[in-house]
Design a protein around this motif. Sequence first.
Motif, PDB file in Angstrom:
ATOM      1  N   UNK A 105       0.882  -1.351   0.028  1.00 25.79           N
ATOM      2  CA  UNK A 105       0.021  -0.121  -0.094  1.00 25.79           C
ATOM      3  C   UNK A 105       0.854   1.241   0.206  1.00 25.79           C
ATOM      4  N   UNK A 106       0.179   2.447  -0.220  1.00 24.11           N
ATOM      5  CA  UNK A 106       1.000   3.609  -0.061  1.00 24.11           C
ATOM      6  C   UNK A 106       1.441   4.208   1.102  1.00 24.11           C
ATOM      7  N   UNK A 107       1.115   3.535   2.271  1.00 28.13           N
ATOM      8  CA  UNK A 107       1.358   3.901   3.559  1.00 28.13           C
ATOM      9  C   UNK A 107       1.187   2.940   4.633  1.00 28.13           C
ATOM     10  N   UNK A 127      -2.702   3.096   5.506  1.00 25.69           N
ATOM     11  CA  UNK A 127      -3.481   2.250   4.310  1.00 25.69           C
ATOM     12  C   UNK A 127      -3.458   0.779   4.338  1.00 25.69           C
TER      13      UNK A 127
END
Lengths: 382, 267
Positions: free
Chosen positions: A55-57, A60
Motif C-alpha cells: 500500500x501507499x503507507x 492504508x
Amino acid sequence: MDKNIRFIQGNEVCVEGALYAGLDFFAGYPITPSTEIAEHLSSRLPRKGGKFIQMEDEIASMCAIIGASLTGKKVMTATSGPGFSLKQEALGYAIMTEIPCVIVNVQRGGPSTGLPTSVAQGDVMQARWGTHGDHAMIVLTASNHQDVFAITVEAFNLAETYRTPVVLLFDEVVGHMREKLVIPEPGVIPLVERLHTSVKDGVDYHPYLPREDGRLPMSDFGGVHRYNVTGLFHDMWGFPSSKPEIVQGLHRHLVDKIRNNVNQIMRYKEYYLDDAECVLISYGSSARSALHVVEQRRPRGERLGLLELQTLWPFPYQMIKDKCKHAKYVLVVEMNAGQVLRAVKRAVGDPERVFLANRVDGVFITPTDIRNILRIIMGKGA
Amino acid sequence: MAIKDYIRERFFPHLWCPGCGHGIVMNGMLHAIEKLGMSRNEIVMVSGIGCSSRISCYVDFHTLHTIHGRALAFATGVKLGLPELNVIVPMGDGDALAIGGNHFIHAARRNIDITAIVMNNRVYGMTGGQFSPLSGYGTKATTAPYKNIDHDFDIAQLAMAAGASFVARTTAYHVKQMTDIIRKAILHEGFSVVEILTQCPTYFGRKNKLGDAAEMMEWFKDFTTPIGSKAKKENDDLIERGIFVQKEIPEYCEEYDKIIEHAMKGS
C-alpha cells in the motif's frame, strides 16, 4: 533430510506460521526490521491464490486488511515502531468493529525513527494503549523460532475466537536471527476458522448481538446479510448510537470479552520455577539471555527460575502473583525502561522485591548484563 | 426494485441539514444503481468521516463506515478481497483530498475498480464550517475569519494526472446528468472519480453570503457548462461538467489474477 526442517530468519518463520494458519491477504509497507515479512509474502501468497498488496503507507495497509477481513479472508500486516504508531487509529477501528486481523510489530529502538536496525522492546505499552479510548488488547510474543511459529498461528486463532485485532510483538533479534524451525504437519496445531452466522437469508441477522458465549458470528460482505459496520458506538444492527445504555453495553462487551478470558488467552513457559528463590521474568529475545543465566547457574545450586511470558496483554496478573509467591527476588529482564516491570510490581503485591535488568541502548541484553544485576540484588557487590 | 427498497428507512431521519446537497446525490446514486439493475448483495459502500460519508449508513447494501480519510484504503482491501463486488465510495472534499489525498492519488494510480463519488461542498460541514482544500482563495470559513489564503485544486485534473481511467464532474443541480454519469462510472472497469458540486447552505453558503440552497443551486446552473462548450471558450471562469476521461487500461484486480496464475505455475 526432512523438508519440514528449515534454517531461516524469524521474520520468515512468522510468514510460515501465518500461512499455516490460513493467511489469505497481506497488506504492508516497507519498514526495517519487518520488511522481510512483506517480501516473503509477496512471493508466497499468490502461489496459494492469496493476495499481497504493497500500500501507499502504513495507515492504508492497516485499513486494507480490515476491509479484506470483511470479505472472509484471514489477514495480516507487519510493521515496526514508526509504522505501528501510524496504524493505531485503524487498529482501534478494528477493535470497535470487531474485525479479526493480525498486526506484527518487529520492534526497533524508539521513540521516533530511533534505531531502525537495533533491537528494543519499547512498544509493550504502546501495543496496549496506543489507540485512544478504553479498550482491551491481545498482544503476544515469543523468543525462539519454534515458538514464533506457534504463537503466530495462535494469533490468528485468537483473532477469530474473540473477533479482535491481535498484535504479535516481536523484536529485531527474533526477527533477524536464524535458527532451526520444524514446520509441523498440517493439522498438528488446531486452527480456528471464522465463525459464520447460521441465520438464513430473509431472517434478521444482528451483526453486533453477541451469543450467550459472548461470540459474534459473522457474515461476509457479498453474502445474503447486509449490515452496517461503523467505528461509532453502535447498536446490534451496527447503526450509530449515542444512547448511554448502548454505549455502556458495547464498551463493557469489548473489554469483558478479553478480560474475562485472561486464562484462555494466557500463554507462558516456565523453567525451574518450583523451588526458585529468584524468579526471572522475561519475554521475546531477552528471555534467551535470561534462560541462559538460569541454566548456567542451576548446576551450581543457585535456585534461579525463569517465567517466560508469551501473552503480554491481557496481562496475567494472577498467574504472576502465584508463580512469584515464594520468590525472594523477582527480576524482570527486558529491553526498555521497565514497561513490564511496572505491571509485575502491580502483580506481586510487595514491589520492593521486584528488580529490573535492562538495556535501552540498542544493544542486545547479554547473560553478563543479567548476572551483574543479580550480584547487586543478592548483595554480592557490583 | 423500487428506489425505496435501497434505503434503510429504519435509520431515518437522516442527519443532513435542510437544503443540503448530499440527499440529492444519494438519490442520484440510487437511481443509477436501480437503472443498472444491480442486486443489493453485490454492492459494498465504503465511506470515511463527514456529512457525505453518512450516506453509507442509510443505504441497504453491505456498508462500511470507516475512519477519516481512509475509505479508499479500506475499499481497496474489500475489492481485492472479493473482486466480484461493486465497491462505491461516497466522500467529502476534505475526506477525499485533505486527510485522504494520498489514498486518492494511489487508488487512481493502481486503477483499481472502485467508484469514488466526491461531494465537493468546499467546506468541513460535520465539524462546523472550517475551510477545506477545495474552499478556494478568498473564501471565508470558521478557521478563515479574515479570508482564506489557501489555494484550491481541481479534483478532476488531479484525478486524471494520478491515472484515474474515468473522471467526470457534475453538480447537485444537474440530477439527470449526475445519475447518468454515476451509472457510467459504476459500469467502468477501473478507478472512477465523479466530482459532484454540492451546496452546503448552512456553512459555506452562509459564511460566503451565497444565499439559500436554491440560490446556491442556481449558481451551479449559471456557472457551469458542458465540457468544451462555446460558453467556456467565451468565459474561462465557467466550470466544466461532463466526462473528462473514459479509457480502458488494465484494472488492478485483473492484473493481480494474472500474477496468481503466473505464481501458481511456478510453484
